[in-house]
Motif scaffolding. Sequence first.
Motif, PDB file in Angstrom:
ATOM      1  N   LEU A 217       0.911  -1.241  -0.030  1.00 39.59           N
ATOM      2  CA  LEU A 217       0.001  -0.048   0.030  1.00 39.59           C
ATOM      3  C   LEU A 217       0.824   1.180   0.065  1.00 39.59           C
ATOM      4  CD1 LEU A 217      -3.038   0.973   0.493  1.00 39.59           C
ATOM      5  CD2 LEU A 217      -2.234   1.305   2.816  1.00 39.59           C
ATOM      6  N   GLY A 218       1.744   1.221   0.846  1.00 36.38           N
ATOM      7  CA  GLY A 218       2.946   2.386   1.145  1.00 36.38           C
ATOM      8  C   GLY A 218       3.427   2.697  -0.335  1.00 36.38           C
ATOM      9  N   MET A 219       4.301   1.750  -0.833  1.00 32.09           N
ATOM     10  CA  MET A 219       4.859   2.064  -2.184  1.00 32.09           C
ATOM     11  C   MET A 219       3.903   2.341  -3.197  1.00 32.09           C
ATOM     12  SD  MET A 219       7.904   1.830  -1.721  1.00 32.09           S
ATOM     13  CE  MET A 219       8.566   2.170  -3.337  1.00 32.09           C
TER      14      MET A 219
ATOM     15  N   LEU B 290       1.110   4.014  -2.968  1.00 30.93           N
ATOM     16  CA  LEU B 290       0.558   5.371  -2.432  1.00 30.93           C
ATOM     17  C   LEU B 290       1.966   6.586  -2.747  1.00 30.93           C
ATOM     18  CD1 LEU B 290      -1.463   4.953   0.595  1.00 30.93           C
ATOM     19  CD2 LEU B 290      -2.194   5.683  -1.683  1.00 30.93           C
ATOM     20  N   VAL B 291       2.818   6.110  -2.444  1.00 33.29           N
ATOM     21  CA  VAL B 291       4.185   6.897  -2.874  1.00 33.29           C
ATOM     22  C   VAL B 291       4.253   7.284  -4.167  1.00 33.29           C
ATOM     23  CG1 VAL B 291       6.662   7.262  -2.797  1.00 33.29           C
ATOM     24  CG2 VAL B 291       5.402   6.546  -0.668  1.00 33.29           C
ATOM     25  N   TYR B 292       4.189   6.131  -4.932  1.00 35.62           N
ATOM     26  CA  TYR B 292       4.317   6.491  -6.390  1.00 35.62           C
ATOM     27  C   TYR B 292       3.099   7.268  -7.013  1.00 35.62           C
ATOM     28  CZ  TYR B 292       8.364   3.834  -7.895  1.00 35.62           C
ATOM     29  OH  TYR B 292       9.882   3.300  -8.127  1.00 35.62           O
TER      30      TYR B 292
ATOM     31  N   PHE C 237       1.294   9.507  -5.510  1.00 37.16           N
ATOM     32  CA  PHE C 237       1.471  10.735  -5.204  1.00 37.16           C
ATOM     33  C   PHE C 237       2.626  11.704  -5.756  1.00 37.16           C
ATOM     34  CE2 PHE C 237       2.622  14.339  -2.367  1.00 37.16           C
ATOM     35  CZ  PHE C 237       1.484  14.887  -1.692  1.00 37.16           C
ATOM     36  N   LEU C 238       3.649  10.985  -5.932  1.00 34.42           N
ATOM     37  CA  LEU C 238       4.707  11.792  -6.438  1.00 34.42           C
ATOM     38  C   LEU C 238       4.442  11.528  -8.169  1.00 34.42           C
ATOM     39  CD1 LEU C 238       7.869  10.746  -4.523  1.00 34.42           C
ATOM     40  CD2 LEU C 238       6.613  12.343  -4.351  1.00 34.42           C
TER      41      LEU C 238
ATOM     42  N   MET D 258       1.469  12.008  -9.448  1.00 40.49           N
ATOM     43  CA  MET D 258       0.740  13.174  -9.712  1.00 40.49           C
ATOM     44  C   MET D 258       1.465  14.530  -9.643  1.00 40.49           C
ATOM     45  SD  MET D 258      -3.097  12.828  -7.503  1.00 40.49           S
ATOM     46  CE  MET D 258      -2.220  12.275  -5.816  1.00 40.49           C
ATOM     47  N   LEU D 259       2.497  14.623  -8.721  1.00 36.47           N
ATOM     48  CA  LEU D 259       3.427  15.655  -8.775  1.00 36.47           C
ATOM     49  C   LEU D 259       4.024  15.762 -10.070  1.00 36.47           C
ATOM     50  CD1 LEU D 259       5.334  16.199  -5.589  1.00 36.47           C
ATOM     51  CD2 LEU D 259       3.919  17.797  -6.669  1.00 36.47           C
ATOM     52  N   ILE D 260       4.519  14.720 -10.678  1.00 41.53           N
ATOM     53  CA  ILE D 260       4.913  14.671 -12.088  1.00 41.53           C
ATOM     54  C   ILE D 260       4.179  15.600 -12.916  1.00 41.53           C
ATOM     55  CG2 ILE D 260       5.867  13.393 -13.966  1.00 41.53           C
ATOM     56  CD1 ILE D 260       7.162  11.613 -12.283  1.00 41.53           C
TER      57      ILE D 260
ATOM     58  N   GLY E 141       1.618  17.356 -12.383  1.00 38.90           N
ATOM     59  CA  GLY E 141       1.436  18.712 -11.910  1.00 38.90           C
ATOM     60  C   GLY E 141       2.704  19.668 -12.573  1.00 38.90           C
ATOM     61  N   LEU E 142       3.980  18.973 -12.407  1.00 37.60           N
ATOM     62  CA  LEU E 142       5.127  19.816 -12.763  1.00 37.60           C
ATOM     63  C   LEU E 142       5.191  19.990 -14.366  1.00 37.60           C
ATOM     64  CD1 LEU E 142       8.044  18.319 -10.769  1.00 37.60           C
ATOM     65  CD2 LEU E 142       7.305  20.781 -10.949  1.00 37.60           C
TER      66      LEU E 142
ATOM     67  N   LEU F 183       2.723  22.757 -14.963  1.00 37.98           N
ATOM     68  CA  LEU F 183       3.387  23.778 -14.815  1.00 37.98           C
ATOM     69  C   LEU F 183       4.327  24.403 -15.740  1.00 37.98           C
ATOM     70  CD1 LEU F 183       4.758  24.072 -11.031  1.00 37.98           C
ATOM     71  CD2 LEU F 183       3.425  25.634 -12.051  1.00 37.98           C
ATOM     72  N   ALA F 184       5.152  23.409 -16.444  1.00 30.95           N
ATOM     73  CA  ALA F 184       6.310  23.696 -17.194  1.00 30.95           C
ATOM     74  C   ALA F 184       5.473  24.237 -18.369  1.00 30.95           C
ATOM     75  CB  ALA F 184       7.177  22.578 -17.446  1.00 30.95           C
TER      76      ALA F 184
ATOM     77  N   PHE G 296       9.755   0.768   3.643  1.00 29.51           N
ATOM     78  CA  PHE G 296       8.607  -0.199   3.685  1.00 29.51           C
ATOM     79  C   PHE G 296       9.053  -1.721   3.484  1.00 29.51           C
ATOM     80  CE2 PHE G 296       6.544   3.313   1.722  1.00 29.51           C
ATOM     81  CZ  PHE G 296       5.510   3.614   2.874  1.00 29.51           C
TER      82      PHE G 296
ATOM     83  N   GLU H  43       7.772  28.991 -11.860  1.00 28.92           N
ATOM     84  CA  GLU H  43       7.783  27.581 -11.549  1.00 28.92           C
ATOM     85  C   GLU H  43       8.135  27.247 -10.113  1.00 28.92           C
ATOM     86  OE1 GLU H  43       8.605  24.699 -15.088  1.00 28.92           O
ATOM     87  OE2 GLU H  43      10.014  26.595 -15.203  1.00 28.92           O
TER      88      GLU H  43
ATOM     89  N   MET I 105       1.811  24.101  -5.082  1.00 24.51           N
ATOM     90  CA  MET I 105       1.312  22.721  -5.712  1.00 24.51           C
ATOM     91  C   MET I 105       1.624  21.183  -4.682  1.00 24.51           C
ATOM     92  SD  MET I 105       2.249  21.333  -9.261  1.00 24.51           S
ATOM     93  CE  MET I 105       3.433  20.478  -9.086  1.00 24.51           C
TER      94      MET I 105
END
Lengths: 84, 376
Positions: free
Chosen positions: A17-19, A21-23, A25-26, A28-30, A32-33, A36-37, B116, B209, B216
């Motif tokens: 679950l943790g891995m 979720l981490v993937y 979340f990050l 989604m950040l990608i 988002g970036l 932004l770019a 983990f 940015e 963000m």
Amino acid sequence: MTSVMQQMADALWIMVLGMVLVYLFLGMLILGLKLLASRFAPSAAPAAATGRAKAVPTQPNLDPKLVAVISAAIQQHRAREGRS
Amino acid sequence: MDGLMAFWAETGIAHFTYGQVLMMGVGLVLLYLAIARGFEPLLLLPIGFGAVLANIPNAGFTEEGGILYYLYHVGLETGIFPLLIFLGVGALTDFGALIANPKTLLLGAAAQFGIFATLFGAIALNLVPGFEFSLQDAAAIAIIGGADGPTAIFLATKLAPELLGAIAVAAYSYMALVPIIQPPIMRALTTKEERAIKMEQLRDVSKKEKIFFPLMVLGLTILFLPAATPLVGMFCLGNLMRESGVVDRLSNTAQNELINIVTIFLGLAVGSKLSAEQFLRLETLGILVLGAVAFSIGTAAGVLMAKLLCKLSGGKVNPLIGAAGVSAVPMAARVANKVGLEANPNNYLLMHAMGPNVAGVLGSAVAAGILLAVLG
């Protein structure tokens, strides 16, 4: 012993679950970036700047005709002034 | 004569227990590592000295009324000190390399596997007689693999305060040992050709940015992982103060004075947890071993993920930068740079490794939030 097995199963579940979720979340950040770019990346700004920079040296190229016209006008004007 | 007896009864010599003497020895070892070996001196020096102070008989440093008692209760039990450190770290962090190459976030995510996997390992250690880690304990130990001191301390105070001393000492010791632990793993998992790969120069990043990035990150954390907002929120505040450019005074204070003051208090408060009855146990040995395992697995996972990215990108990513995914800013990035230079003397990976490095900080904060949300 069974409780340890139960705990190990829990730990394994948290690990997966943790891995994930981490993937997620990050990941989604990608996205988002990237967004932004696409809006704020400076690639557009330097292009505009170089465009302007190019426009400056092209001005003298355009000028000769203008300069000729203006200087002709001034000459005419001076000539007229000189007459009167 | 009575006066002399009363004086004797008050001396340290008359009251020393073996445990206290041993723990003072541990404190002195930490001082030695900090001063003579230069291992994370900023933290190990106050922690070591705190350990010496906390074990003085009759001085009452760690009892109600003693300074270490109050430092611990005010700063650590509440989680305030690690959060203030995170504010300073945010103000110190330049996300430019990450914004220029967002893919490196995947490396920061992969390296969290160390956390983990160790969670599982800590529970598996319960099969050995003498160990009894709860899931909360295991999570607090596992976060050592995030190689991020403040995150480890924050999570330990929330989930397993009685293990705090050992966890903090392990986290900071292994961060100091990054240049020794990581290179063999990195070399074992990569070929010389891969280590010699040169990466394209990073693009420029605009100020907008950099300003929108922390907002963000905070927005996503609010929506999906509120448990991580204490850590991520303070981090983003510090970063916004830095990048906005309108509060240079605050940003400078967070980067220097504030983080320095808090570091002194944090070190002393962690040192106060190095008392004989809490540290001289079998569990501490387990924590030290698990911490090293967590660190190694995190490094390996980061390198393997970078190898995958290398394959997918047609050989444009140097797998070494994956090792920097285990935060430990900026040491891990420097190690990646150094190992890269060994394979190719003209290959400067530092800026490329800073991307996964700061991604690792975010990754471990996110992992801490997940553990808090699931187990807290």
